[in-house]
Scaffold this active site. Structure first.
Site, short mmCIF file in Angstrom:
data_model
loop_
_atom_site.label_atom_id
_atom_site.label_comp_id
_atom_site.label_asym_id
_atom_site.label_seq_id
_atom_site.Cartn_x
_atom_site.Cartn_y
_atom_site.Cartn_z
N GLU A 74 0.82 -1.21 0.00
CA GLU A 74 0.00 0.00 0.00
C GLU A 74 0.86 1.27 0.00
OE1 GLU A 74 -3.00 0.20 -0.68
OE2 GLU A 74 -3.55 -1.89 -0.51
N TYR A 120 -6.60 6.46 3.90
CA TYR A 120 -6.71 5.42 2.88
C TYR A 120 -5.98 4.15 3.30
CZ TYR A 120 -5.58 2.34 -0.78
OH TYR A 120 -5.39 1.19 -1.47
N ASP A 170 -9.69 6.12 -2.65
CA ASP A 170 -8.51 6.50 -3.44
C ASP A 170 -9.00 7.13 -4.74
OD1 ASP A 170 -9.49 4.34 -4.85
OD2 ASP A 170 -7.50 3.66 -5.44
#
Length: 346
Positions: A33, A116, A134
């Site tokens: 991520e 996020y 996102d």
DNA sequence: AAGTCGGGGGC
DNA sequence: GCCCCAGACTT
């Protein structure tokens, strides 16, 4: 059928086989991520493989030096991600005994982990019902629901987060999050999506109003500033040069570079001579100056256009210790410099 | 709320 | 040339 079901069933058929989709280990999910923030999967994938291979656990990452981590990150950009990644690994090992945080609230405490990323890890690894928002989610939701609130405002941020949180199901939060992002990346693309094959075409407000290409709305960003960079490439002691670590706030923090002289305008030979006369590293005026590139190399970043010249200074002695040109490849440097180093070939 | 932080690729 | 990308942080 509700949007949640449509997206997850679309996803079950269309999902790509990606390495971080074969694990729920939060360390690997976290790595992926961070790497994928503002980065396309195709660009991030080789970096993910490299990091997993070199640092198979959070302990390995924590034990590395920051320069080593930055070196592996070289070329990916947004280097604060690498610095924060490394700092968070050390934090997890030192303060949490190497046990990864297992909920949204605690994940948020990690440097470089915002709303996020905390939502992604919490939902993928721990089934917490946290909706991710996102770029893909902004696009899918703004189009499907016909929302023209600018996405890069706190208003838009709140509005879309609330909407996504309303749509997510407690049954399969992680799968829904993956599905809506994959859908945004592959079906509801930024430009020229093929809406004729879209499973959401029936309820899509933007398709109905012919406003697909107008959504999502985003406030204009500023024009990049032009800067003039002059790198001084010293050559002395039979194969030595000078490199420095970038300190301070701006771009490329903690990466290395040749001594830099920034000027207001494009620099001429004469100007460079007079600048070098008073340079702290140069003890005498006995040196040979050549310009590597007549035409300035323009390196374009999001907020700066760097007009760059590489000045080669061959000199007998310097007021500083140099490094062998053979080992500068071991230091993390910006792409602008690694391109030069490869081309110049010392 | 606005500005900063990279580099690559699509169109 | 402009926009976008599995955003976060600082001011």
């Amino acid at each position: 059928m509700i949007i949640n079901n449509i997206l997850t069933s679309w996803y079950s058929v269309n999902k790509r086989d990606l390495p971080w989709r074969r694990t729920t280990n939060p360390y690997f999910i976290w790595l992926s991520e961070i790497i994928l923030q503002q980065t396309k999967i195709e660009q991030g994938l080789p970096y993910y493989e490299a990091f997993v291979t070199k640092y198979p656990s959070v302990f390995d990452l924590a034990n590395a030096s920051e320069s080593e981590v930055l070196k592996l990150w070289q070329g990916l950009g947004y280097y604060s991600r690498a610095r924060n990644l490394h700092a968070s690994a050390k934090y997890i090992v030192a303060e949490l005994d190497g046990v990864f945080p297992n909920n949204y609230k605690d994940l948020l405490k990690l440097k470089g982990v915002g709303d996020y990323t905390a939502s992604a890890i919490a939902s993928f690894c721990f089934d917490e019902v946290c909706a991710v928002v996102d770029g893909n989610v902004y696009r899918v939701l703004s189009r499907y629901f016909g929302i023209d609130t600018p996405i890069n405002t706190s208003q838009g941020n709140k509005e879309f987060k609330a909407l996504a949180q309303k749509l997510i199901s407690p049954k399969n939060p992680g799968e829904f999050n993956q599905a809506i992002m994959e859908f945004g990346a592959r079906q509801c693309k930024p430009s020229n999506p093929d809406c004729t094959v879209c499973p959401l075409q029936d309820g899509c407000m933007a398709l109905q109003k012919n406003s697909i290409s107008d959504l999502p709305v985003k406030l204009k960003s500023l024009k990049p500033k032009t800067k003039h960079f002059n790198f001084i490439v010293f050559i002395f002691n039979e194969g030595e040069t000078i490199i420095e670590k970038r300190e301070g706030k701006g771009i490329w923090q903690n990466l290395y570079q040749f001594p830099l002289i920034e000027t207001e305008t494009s620099t001429s030979f004469d100007t460079m001579h007079s600048l070098l006369e008073k340079h702290e590293l140069i003890p005498s005026s006995n040196y040979d100056l050549t310009l590597y590139n007549e035409e300035a190399i323009v390196h374009k970043l999001s907020h700066q256009h760097l007009h760059t010249k590489f000045w080669i200074v061959a000199i007998d002695s310097l007021a500083s210790k140099g490094v062998s040109v053979d080992i500068i490849k071991d230091y993390p440097v910006p792409v602008l410099l690694s391109n030069f180093i490869e081309e110049f070939n010392f």
